[in-house]
Design an enzyme around this catalytic site. Structure first.
Site, PDB file in Angstrom:
ATOM      1  N   ALA A 399       0.831  -1.200   0.000  1.00 42.26           N
ATOM      2  CA  ALA A 399       0.000   0.000   0.000  1.00 42.26           C
ATOM      3  C   ALA A 399       0.868   1.254   0.000  1.00 42.26           C
ATOM      4  O   ALA A 399       1.864   1.336   0.716  1.00 42.26           O
ATOM      5  CB  ALA A 399      -0.920   0.014   1.229  1.00 42.26           C
ATOM      6  N   CYS A 400       0.481   2.217  -0.827  1.00 41.98           N
ATOM      7  CA  CYS A 400       1.151   3.516  -0.846  1.00 41.98           C
ATOM      8  C   CYS A 400       0.110   4.579  -1.150  1.00 41.98           C
ATOM      9  O   CYS A 400      -1.085   4.310  -1.168  1.00 41.98           O
ATOM     10  CB  CYS A 400       2.283   3.536  -1.872  1.00 41.98           C
TER      11      CYS A 400
END
Length: 599
Positions: A399-400
């Protein structure tokens, strides 16, 4: 101190705005690219002029792209209902800014969509929060449909009379300013701000908040725009990496050739940020490289027909406007050469480069990114980096901010490593804002983003990494998972002995119960089925079944089997005998019990 906090707060606000804008634009970059290809091919001065197909350019620019952005913005706030409301509201701004209404050339309503999309999602969300529990039974669908329709109608009016004309006027004003800057040959000075902003993680606010909308407006009028090249130019970063590969020392020199491939071909620019942070004078190298590159673009009339995202040379060449290939390639090469020469001089002048400098620079880069987000990189050790056993997770998510770029490469890297050792588990990537709060998920984030991910999905397992492209870190994670699995099996066997299971009196047992919670029945049901089959194989007729916790009725002839946590919750129930296991679905967990039964 107060001034520093004020600056940090301002930078954080700008970065968060850029991140939010990026989250609306990035998922739709493919549509911008498709539009750019159509423009490059079919307009009158394109590669394959086609008057009929050229009719696609205007409607896609004026309707499709803004509505997609508005739809995405509404979805970010309130999923499907927010998406539909945001798209409806965006239509009001589109028509309100059209040439038929204003008498002026139509302004693509990208910024209006970025305003009305989230606004539509927020309004319908607030409506549902206040009225969802007041709807009479049987009228839910009627109210849900009409609420979106009525609120969408009201927001269409807001978009038509207010947002559309306002954004149209402001865009025209900005466009006039940009045209003046270009006509005065001052555009290269923009790189004085753009290059440091990239390294301080403010690039999303500049690129997607300003350059993409203005570039799209220029494409609408001229079929091309140089603005798409300002932030995407890989030349400045490439020059720095080349300088380290030739004149660097230690791990910085060793890692730079691989970073060149990722940066130049993969378009992941953040890979070179730690190299610049390692020696602050290198900011001068990327600034001068950016200025010289943009000057060359202007001099040779280079331009793109759509945004190049990610900033890979492959994407840039693919979006280059017809007849400007020499200018685009020359601008990238000039930026690379200037950046290389300046960076090489700076690196050679520094005689004190030590092996640990690059690692320290990576930490500084993470700190800078965290500061720009208003976050801290320090987390409680008990709240992160607890790698679970493979059997305890059903998916891994990288996740970013935008859910693209480096997180996609990290997911691909881990996927390959996991496949090599036989781990068949889904490994994907997404934006933090899209994470769902559910157990059985291992979420991998960069250290500065872990706090946000934990707030978004508190029931998931979280592991931090310093760099999404650190293959050694993924080896460590996979090794920890493997070791944890082996430890759990050993603990399961040990716990059976340590809990005094050898004292079980099975002679009076005619019923074995596996308790389960209504939301999590899978493991107990599997455990009951496994033990039932094993007992049948031994010729023992003992009733074995899974029972919901609040329906358990124990007797002196019943044996309760579960894990430690469940047994602790059932401590108020009168129990004659219990059998504690670590994993309900492992055959080895019942080894001693079966031996007792068959004696």
């Amino acid at each position: 101190m107060s001034q520093e906090k004020s600056n940090a707060g301002f930078k954080s606000a700008i970065q968060k705005l850029g991140s939010y804008l990026s989250s609306m634009v990035m998922p739709n970059i493919g549509s911008f690219i498709a539009w750019g290809i159509i423009t490059a091919l079919f307009i009158s001065d394109g590669w394959l002029p086609n008057e009929a197909l050229a009719n696609l350019v205007g409607p896609m620019r004026d309707y499709l792209l803004p509505i997609l952005i508005g739809y995405t913005g509404g979805s970010m706030v309130y999923e499907q209902r927010g998406a539909v409301t945001g798209a409806i509201a965006t239509m009001g701004a589109i028509v309100g800014a059209s040439e038929i209404i204003t008498g002026q050339p139509t302004v693509p309503m990208f910024i209006g969509a970025m305003v009305l999309g989230p606004l539509g999602g927020w309004v319908i969300k607030k409506f549902d929060e206040h009225f969802s529990d007041k709807i009479p039974s049987g009228f839910e669908m009627l109210v849900n449909n009409f609420s979106v329709g009525i609120i969408g109608f009201l927001l269409v009016l807001v978009g038509f009379y207010a947002v559309g004309p306002f954004v149209s006027g402001m865009t025209t004003l900005f466009e006039t300013g940009v045209d003046w800057i270009i006509s005065q040959r001052l555009l290269p000075l923009a790189n004085v701000f753009i290059e440091p902003a990239k390294i301080l993680f403010l690039n999303n606010a500049i690129n997607h908040g300003i350059l993409t909308p203005l570039g799209s407006q220029q494409v609408a009028e001229m079929g091309r725009s140089v603005l798409y090249l300002l932030e995407a130019n890989p030349g400045p970063g490439l020059g720095v990496l080349l300088a380290f590969s030739v004149f660097g020392k230690g791990s910085a020199k060793a890692s730079s050739p691989g970073a060149i491939i990722i940066h130049f071909l993969g378009g992941i620019h953040e890979i070179y940020f730690p190299y610049v942070m390692m020696k602050p004078l290198l900011f001068l190298a990327v600034i001068l490289g950016g200025i010289s590159g943009t000057f060359t673009f202007q001099l040779l009339n280079a331009a793109l027909t759509g945004p190049a995202s990610p900033g890979s040379i492959i994407a840039i060449i693919g979006m280059t406007a017809p007849g400007t290939y020499i200018g685009v390639i020359a601008g990238v090469l000039v930026a690379t050469l200037v950046s290389f020469l300046v960076a090489a001089a700076i690196i050679k002048m520094d005689k004190n480069t030590e092996e640990g400098d690059f690692e320290a620079a990576q930490r500084s880069t993470q700190s800078a990114k965290a500061e720009s987000k208003g976050q801290t990189t320090e987390l409680n050790a008990s709240e992160q980096n607890e790698v679970p056993a493979p059997e305890d997770i059903n998916q891994i998510i990288f996740a970013c901010d935008a859910g693209m770029g480096s997180s996609a490469m990290g997911a691909s890297l881990l996927r390959k490593k996991a496949k090599t050792i036989g781990y068949d588990i889904p490994i994907t990537n997404m934006a933090i804002s899209k994470l769902k709060d559910e157990s059985g998920t291992l979420i991998i984030t960069q250290e500065e983003l872990t706090n946000r991910a934990m707030k978004q999905a508190p029931h998931g397992s979280h592991v931090s990494v310093g760099n999404f492209l650190d293959g050694d870190r993924y080896d460590d994670i996979l090794n920890e998972m493997q070791n944890k699995s082996e430890e759990d099996v050993a603990t399961s066997n040990d716990s059976n002995v340590a809990s005094g299971h050898s004292s079980l009196d099975m002679s009076t047992i005619n019923e074995i119960i596996f308790p389960y919670h209504a939301d999590y029945p899978a493991s107990p049901v599997m455990g009951a089925s496994l033990l039932r089959n094993e007992l049948r194989n031994e010729g023992k007729e003992i009733t074995v079944h899974a029972v919901e916790e609040n329906e358990i009725e124990l007797s002196a002839n019943a044996l309760l089997i579960s894990d430690k946590e469940t047994l602790a919750q059932l401590q108020t129930i009168e129990q004659s005998q219990v059998y504690e296991v670590s994993h309900l679905y492992e055959e080895s967990a019942y080894k001693e019990l079966l031996e007792t039964v068959t004696q």
